[in-house]
Design a protein around this motif. Structure first.
Motif, mmCIF file in Angstrom:
data_model
loop_
_atom_site.group_PDB
_atom_site.id
_atom_site.type_symbol
_atom_site.label_atom_id
_atom_site.label_comp_id
_atom_site.label_asym_id
_atom_site.label_seq_id
_atom_site.Cartn_x
_atom_site.Cartn_y
_atom_site.Cartn_z
ATOM 1 N N PRO A 14 18.475 86.567 50.743
ATOM 2 C CA PRO A 14 18.150 85.172 51.265
ATOM 3 C C PRO A 14 18.614 83.885 50.933
ATOM 4 N N GLY A 15 19.190 83.519 51.705
ATOM 5 C CA GLY A 15 19.618 81.459 51.426
ATOM 6 C C GLY A 15 21.256 81.674 51.297
ATOM 7 N N SER A 62 16.476 79.217 66.535
ATOM 8 C CA SER A 62 15.567 79.903 65.035
ATOM 9 C C SER A 62 16.733 79.531 64.744
ATOM 10 N N ARG A 66 21.747 75.664 60.653
ATOM 11 C CA ARG A 66 22.053 76.795 59.895
ATOM 12 C C ARG A 66 23.283 77.232 59.901
ATOM 13 N N SER A 84 22.413 79.813 54.664
ATOM 14 C CA SER A 84 20.959 79.061 54.873
ATOM 15 C C SER A 84 20.157 81.055 55.021
ATOM 16 N N LYS A 86 17.795 84.011 56.694
ATOM 17 C CA LYS A 86 16.867 84.347 56.454
ATOM 18 C C LYS A 86 16.884 86.670 56.222
ATOM 19 N N PRO A 87 16.037 86.469 55.704
ATOM 20 C CA PRO A 87 15.312 87.502 56.426
ATOM 21 C C PRO A 87 15.079 88.649 57.772
ATOM 22 N N GLU A 88 14.677 86.993 58.600
ATOM 23 C CA GLU A 88 14.205 87.648 59.620
ATOM 24 C C GLU A 88 15.872 87.308 60.816
ATOM 25 N N ASP A 89 16.805 86.940 59.791
ATOM 26 C CA ASP A 89 18.082 86.854 60.889
ATOM 27 C C ASP A 89 18.831 88.172 60.760
ATOM 28 N N VAL A 109 19.800 90.761 55.701
ATOM 29 C CA VAL A 109 19.898 89.809 54.773
ATOM 30 C C VAL A 109 18.065 90.545 53.870
ATOM 31 N N SER A 110 18.441 90.251 52.543
ATOM 32 C CA SER A 110 17.224 91.348 52.303
ATOM 33 C C SER A 110 17.852 90.945 49.935
#
Length: 111
Positions: A14-15, A62, A66, A84, A86-89, A109-110
């Motif tokens: 993440p990030g 969303s 980014r 940037s 995110k896990p939801e990506d 993403v984890s």
């Protein structure tokens, strides 16, 4: 008929950032509108970003601010720079030209 090959996916924290590529062959690529979609497990495929022949772009809310979509017509390639993250990506990312889809590239993403 257009052939599309995505690459650049992988595992990122993440990030972090990744740059996806969509290489096209078999069409006059510079005149094509190209889209990036993604599909997460158990969810519908959704539009992420698009770029027109003149370089105009649009993004899903969303990912605005980014992700950046760009194209290099000399290389018949469209890119998706993802910052940037995110896990939801997390999803399989596909590029699309007209009715043609690539095979997809996995982004995870984890931590």
């Amino acid at each position: 008929q257009v052939q599309l090959v995505e690459s650049g996916g992988g595992l990122v924290q993440p990030g972090g950032s990744l740059r996806l590529s969509c290489a096209a062959s078999g069409s006059i690529f510079s005149s094509d509108v190209v889209f990036w979609y993604r599909q997460a497990p158990g969810k519908q495929r959704e539009l992420v970003a698009g770029i027109g022949s003149s370089g105009d772009t649009n993004y899903a809310d969303s990912v605005k601010g980014r992700f950046t979509i760009s194209r290099d017509n000399a290389k018949n390639t469209v890119y998706l720079l993802m910052n940037s993250l995110k896990p939801e990506d997390t999803a399989v990312y596909y590029c699309k030209v007209d009715i043609n889809w690539g095979q997809g590239t996995q982004v995870t993403v984890s931590s």
